[in-house]
Design a protein around this motif. Sequence first.
Motif, PDB file in Angstrom:
ATOM      1  N   LYS A 125       0.850  -1.192   0.000  1.00 33.67           N
ATOM      2  CA  LYS A 125       0.000   0.000   0.000  1.00 33.67           C
ATOM      3  C   LYS A 125       0.884   1.240   0.000  1.00 33.67           C
ATOM      4  N   VAL A 126       0.305   2.373  -0.261  1.00 38.25           N
ATOM      5  CA  VAL A 126       1.038   3.634  -0.290  1.00 38.25           C
ATOM      6  C   VAL A 126       1.705   3.866   1.058  1.00 38.25           C
ATOM      7  N   GLY A 127       2.989   4.232   1.025  1.00 40.57           N
ATOM      8  CA  GLY A 127       3.733   4.493   2.248  1.00 40.57           C
ATOM      9  C   GLY A 127       4.602   3.329   2.693  1.00 40.57           C
ATOM     10  N   ASP A 128       4.378   2.123   2.156  1.00 34.92           N
ATOM     11  CA  ASP A 128       5.195   0.964   2.525  1.00 34.92           C
ATOM     12  C   ASP A 128       6.628   1.147   2.053  1.00 34.92           C
ATOM     13  N   ARG A 129       7.585   0.692   2.871  1.00 35.58           N
ATOM     14  CA  ARG A 129       8.999   0.598   2.462  1.00 35.58           C
ATOM     15  C   ARG A 129       9.213  -0.811   1.962  1.00 35.58           C
ATOM     16  N   ILE A 130       9.761  -0.925   0.756  1.00 39.61           N
ATOM     17  CA  ILE A 130       9.884  -2.239   0.138  1.00 39.61           C
ATOM     18  C   ILE A 130      11.317  -2.514  -0.300  1.00 39.61           C
ATOM     19  N   LEU A 131      11.617  -3.783  -0.506  1.00 41.89           N
ATOM     20  CA  LEU A 131      12.868  -4.222  -1.109  1.00 41.89           C
ATOM     21  C   LEU A 131      12.526  -4.816  -2.467  1.00 41.89           C
ATOM     22  N   PHE A 132      13.349  -4.496  -3.478  1.00 43.03           N
ATOM     23  CA  PHE A 132      13.096  -5.022  -4.816  1.00 43.03           C
ATOM     24  C   PHE A 132      14.422  -5.396  -5.456  1.00 43.03           C
ATOM     25  N   GLY A 133      14.360  -6.133  -6.543  1.00 43.24           N
ATOM     26  CA  GLY A 133      15.554  -6.598  -7.231  1.00 43.24           C
ATOM     27  C   GLY A 133      16.339  -5.460  -7.856  1.00 43.24           C
ATOM     28  N   LYS A 134      17.634  -5.708  -8.065  1.00 46.25           N
ATOM     29  CA  LYS A 134      18.539  -4.690  -8.592  1.00 46.25           C
ATOM     30  C   LYS A 134      18.073  -4.141  -9.931  1.00 46.25           C
ATOM     31  N   TRP A 135      17.535  -4.988 -10.796  1.00 46.19           N
ATOM     32  CA  TRP A 135      17.135  -4.563 -12.139  1.00 46.19           C
ATOM     33  C   TRP A 135      15.625  -4.492 -12.298  1.00 46.19           C
ATOM     34  N   SER A 136      14.888  -4.408 -11.204  1.00 43.18           N
ATOM     35  CA  SER A 136      13.424  -4.395 -11.262  1.00 43.18           C
ATOM     36  C   SER A 136      12.884  -3.054 -11.737  1.00 43.18           C
ATOM     37  N   GLY A 137      11.756  -3.112 -12.389  1.00 47.17           N
ATOM     38  CA  GLY A 137      11.016  -1.916 -12.751  1.00 47.17           C
ATOM     39  C   GLY A 137      11.546  -1.164 -13.946  1.00 47.17           C
ATOM     40  N   THR A 138      10.798  -0.142 -14.314  1.00 46.28           N
ATOM     41  CA  THR A 138      11.136   0.749 -15.413  1.00 46.28           C
ATOM     42  C   THR A 138      11.307   2.147 -14.842  1.00 46.28           C
ATOM     43  N   GLU A 139      12.442   2.770 -15.126  1.00 46.12           N
ATOM     44  CA  GLU A 139      12.702   4.111 -14.605  1.00 46.12           C
ATOM     45  C   GLU A 139      11.949   5.132 -15.435  1.00 46.12           C
ATOM     46  N   ILE A 140      11.291   6.070 -14.748  1.00 41.13           N
ATOM     47  CA  ILE A 140      10.588   7.164 -15.412  1.00 41.13           C
ATOM     48  C   ILE A 140      10.919   8.462 -14.678  1.00 41.13           C
ATOM     49  N   LYS A 141      10.638   9.572 -15.320  1.00 42.29           N
ATOM     50  CA  LYS A 141      10.781  10.883 -14.694  1.00 42.29           C
ATOM     51  C   LYS A 141       9.393  11.503 -14.677  1.00 42.29           C
ATOM     52  N   LEU A 142       8.907  11.830 -13.482  1.00 39.60           N
ATOM     53  CA  LEU A 142       7.579  12.386 -13.316  1.00 39.60           C
ATOM     54  C   LEU A 142       7.688  13.630 -12.451  1.00 39.60           C
ATOM     55  N   ASN A 143       7.272  14.764 -12.968  1.00 40.76           N
ATOM     56  CA  ASN A 143       7.390  16.051 -12.270  1.00 40.76           C
ATOM     57  C   ASN A 143       8.830  16.329 -11.855  1.00 40.76           C
ATOM     58  N   GLY A 144       9.797  15.939 -12.699  1.00 44.53           N
ATOM     59  CA  GLY A 144      11.204  16.197 -12.428  1.00 44.53           C
ATOM     60  C   GLY A 144      11.843  15.247 -11.436  1.00 44.53           C
ATOM     61  N   GLU A 145      11.119  14.228 -10.997  1.00 46.34           N
ATOM     62  CA  GLU A 145      11.635  13.276 -10.008  1.00 46.34           C
ATOM     63  C   GLU A 145      11.810  11.911 -10.667  1.00 46.34           C
ATOM     64  N   ASP A 146      12.941  11.251 -10.393  1.00 45.07           N
ATOM     65  CA  ASP A 146      13.193   9.916 -10.925  1.00 45.07           C
ATOM     66  C   ASP A 146      12.450   8.889 -10.083  1.00 45.07           C
ATOM     67  N   LEU A 147      11.575   8.115 -10.724  1.00 48.73           N
ATOM     68  CA  LEU A 147      10.756   7.121 -10.044  1.00 48.73           C
ATOM     69  C   LEU A 147      10.835   5.796 -10.791  1.00 48.73           C
ATOM     70  N   LEU A 148      10.278   4.754 -10.207  1.00 47.44           N
ATOM     71  CA  LEU A 148      10.219   3.430 -10.824  1.00 47.44           C
ATOM     72  C   LEU A 148       8.771   2.969 -10.895  1.00 47.44           C
ATOM     73  N   ILE A 149       8.424   2.324 -12.000  1.00 41.52           N
ATOM     74  CA  ILE A 149       7.145   1.623 -12.095  1.00 41.52           C
ATOM     75  C   ILE A 149       7.491   0.149 -12.182  1.00 41.52           C
ATOM     76  N   MET A 150       6.866  -0.659 -11.334  1.00 44.24           N
ATOM     77  CA  MET A 150       7.129  -2.095 -11.368  1.00 44.24           C
ATOM     78  C   MET A 150       5.873  -2.863 -11.014  1.00 44.24           C
ATOM     79  N   LYS A 151       5.875  -4.139 -11.359  1.00 44.81           N
ATOM     80  CA  LYS A 151       4.775  -5.012 -10.966  1.00 44.81           C
ATOM     81  C   LYS A 151       4.964  -5.408  -9.505  1.00 44.81           C
ATOM     82  N   GLU A 152       3.873  -5.689  -8.848  1.00 45.19           N
ATOM     83  CA  GLU A 152       3.962  -6.091  -7.446  1.00 45.19           C
ATOM     84  C   GLU A 152       4.796  -7.364  -7.301  1.00 45.19           C
ATOM     85  N   SER A 153       4.807  -8.204  -8.299  1.00 42.95           N
ATOM     86  CA  SER A 153       5.582  -9.451  -8.223  1.00 42.95           C
ATOM     87  C   SER A 153       7.092  -9.197  -8.187  1.00 42.95           C
TER      88      SER A 153
END
Length: 104
Positions: A60-88
């Motif tokens: 849920k929003v606010g959770d601190r998570i651990l993810f794999g080194k190469w997980s997700g897709t990097e995007i820039k949203l409102n000038g901030e570097d973020l990741l989009i990834m599947k919950e899996s």
Amino acid sequence: MTFRPLHDRILVRRIEAEEKTAGGIIIPDTAKEKPQEGEVIAVGSGARDEAGKLVDLDVKVGDRILFGKWSGTEIKLNGEDLLIMKESDVMGVIEATAALKKAA
């Protein structure tokens, strides 16, 4: 601008690692690895099971998570570097009680 991921995807902000080692050695930017810890900023509505029923996400929003080194897709949203990834791609949630015990 607000952003809502679709289905079982989540939006994550990386939590930067310490810039010093426990012994006080400063780590230069070129030697740092990308952090594998992040904070969930937004979650999708959930995945569908074989019957077509919507299954809520475990994170849920606010959770601190651990993810794999190469997980997700990097995007820039409102000038901030973020990741989009599947919950899996998420390996686990860091519980607040565990973090508090470590700090004490």
